[in-house]
Design an enzyme around this catalytic site. Structure first.
Site, short mmCIF file in Angstrom:
data_model
loop_
_atom_site.label_atom_id
_atom_site.label_comp_id
_atom_site.label_asym_id
_atom_site.label_seq_id
_atom_site.Cartn_x
_atom_site.Cartn_y
_atom_site.Cartn_z
NE ARG A 272 40.36 129.36 48.05
CZ ARG A 272 41.22 130.05 48.79
NH1 ARG A 272 40.84 131.17 49.38
NH2 ARG A 272 42.46 129.63 48.97
CE LYS B 71 45.09 130.99 46.42
NZ LYS B 71 45.39 132.42 46.43
CD GLU C 158 41.85 139.83 46.66
OE1 GLU C 158 42.61 139.03 47.19
OE2 GLU C 158 40.83 139.49 46.03
C1 COI Z 1 48.29 132.07 49.58
O1 COI Z 1 48.19 132.85 50.52
O2 COI Z 1 48.31 130.84 49.78
C2 COI Z 1 48.34 132.53 48.20
O3 COI Z 1 47.95 131.80 47.35
C3 COI Z 1 48.93 133.84 47.85
C4 COI Z 1 50.06 133.69 46.88
C5 COI Z 1 50.27 134.95 46.14
C6 COI Z 1 51.32 133.26 47.57
#
Ligand code: COI
Length: 374
Positions: free
Chosen positions: A119, A221, A257
């Protein structure tokens, strides 16, 4: 110093604290006793999702458009950046989240770290960044976990959250990709993501703010997907909600989401989740839950889901690395609040137990998702 040499040097420092398991005659053979001195001296019973400073981090650099150099573990600490770094000026950055778990017998497991590495590569391509190979990514996650082993919570107390970052660290003034990239991995022991622990979430559907738009970077991300939702999240939290659910920005009708996790609904024997068509993050927990649910005989659908359908569901839950699987108790949209069934027999509870069971080596890992790193 090579990765290998660096890792063994560091681990020998940590080695003195390595986990040992004592047989305890008073207990069943399956209930090991963990010696306190093998763990960092913190209150393991009250871990939330806050940052705890651990011992080591991993850093690797890529300059002049070459491959990433071999990384090294160093003491956890601040990083030095040019004020003109691409990440500071133009948000050229990605992050990942993955976890190390301690099994009941003390073994340490990672869950699908290669998927995070893949990813990150997809995200890097979207953001015009150089990225580490999947092998280097996984190796860095392993090294960081083992070097910080004393911070991996005892069984049942939480996990070590591992945060890989890829940033444009080189200086750039005109709008252009940075001339240097830094790949960095740090870690922190964590417990439940939401402040009320495993209590069902109360979600707020935002009609004003959107998380992502078609053609944007919502599907990767990127760090730029997170600061813009803070306003919606803070406003919802002030009103007692746990998180916000976003609608698509074109029709303002289809659910996408939540700020920190993907969303699912259950109606009869069918589990549905929004299809990831560029505006929704390809969650690794999301994908794992789709596979687990299919294995368990549920029909699983990835498709467009209108907000009205969510409001009429039997059950709703969210998934994410930080969140794991969290049941939703209520959703509020345009002043209307609907409440959902909650309890031990819920589909979300079954899926949660199965996921965690696989992650800690208690349930057969038939997809080969778990990587033991001792
Ligand atoms: C995760 O679930 O690892 C994330 O990156 C969400 C984050 C907002 C804590």
């Amino acid at each position: 110093m090579s990765n290998m040499i660096c890792a063994s040097f560091t681990l020998s420092k940590v080695g003195a604290r390595r986990l040992t398991i004592q047989a305890a005659s008073a207990l069943r053979a399956t209930e090991p006793v963990f010696r306190d001195e093998e763990y960092a001296d913190i209150d393991w019973n009250n871990l939330g999702f806050g940052l705890t400073r651990t011992d080591y981090m991993y850093v690797a650099k890529c300059t002049e458009n070459k491959e990433f150099q071999q990384g090294e573990l160093s003491d956890y600490g601040n990083v030095e950046l040019s004020p003109a770094a691409g990440v500071l000026n133009y948000g050229q950055g990605l992050f990942e989240g993955t976890k190390a778990f301690r099994g009941d017998d003390g073994r340490v497991f990672l869950f699908r770290p290669d998927q995070n590495g893949i990813r990150m590569q997809i995200g890097a391509e979207r953001m015009c960044m150089r990225s580490p190979s999947v092998q280097q990514f996984v190796d860095a996650v392993k090294q960081t976990s083992l070097a910080n082993r004393r911070w991996i919570p005892p069984p049942g107390k939480g996990s070590l959250y591992i945060r890989p970052l890829l940033i444009g660290s080189g200086p750039i003034l005109g709008l252009s990709p940075a001339p240097e990239y830094t790949f960095l991995v740090y870690a922190s022991p964590v417990g439940n993501y939401f402040k009320n622990g495993m209590a069902p979430l109360n979600l707020y559907v935002d009609n004003e703010f959107h998380r992502a738009t078609r053609g944007g970077a919502g599907g990767v991300k990127s760090i730029t997907n997170y600061a813009p939702v803070l306003k919606a999240v803070l406003r919802a939290k002030e009103q007692g909600f746990s998180d916000v659910v976003y609608l698509d920005s074109v029709h303002k009708k289809y659910i996408e989401e939540a700020s920190s996790c993907n969303i699912f609904l259950v109606k009869g024997n069918v589990i549905s989740t929004p299809a990831t068509i560029g505006t929704i993050l390809e969650g690794i927990t999301r994908r794992s839950i789709i596979d687990i649910a299919s294995d368990l005989g549920y029909q699983v659908e990835e498709r467009c889901i209108a907000i009205d359908e969510l409001m009429e569901a039997d059950e709703v839950f969210t998934t994410g690395t930080a969140v794991s699987v969290a049941s939703v108790g209520s959703i509020t949209y345009k002043g209307q609040r609907v409440e959902y069934k909650i309890g031990d027999e819920m589909v979300s509870q079954i899926l949660h137990k199965t996921l965690v069971g696989i992650q800690v080596g208690r349930i057969e890992d038939k997809h080969n998702w778990v990587v033991e790193i001792d």
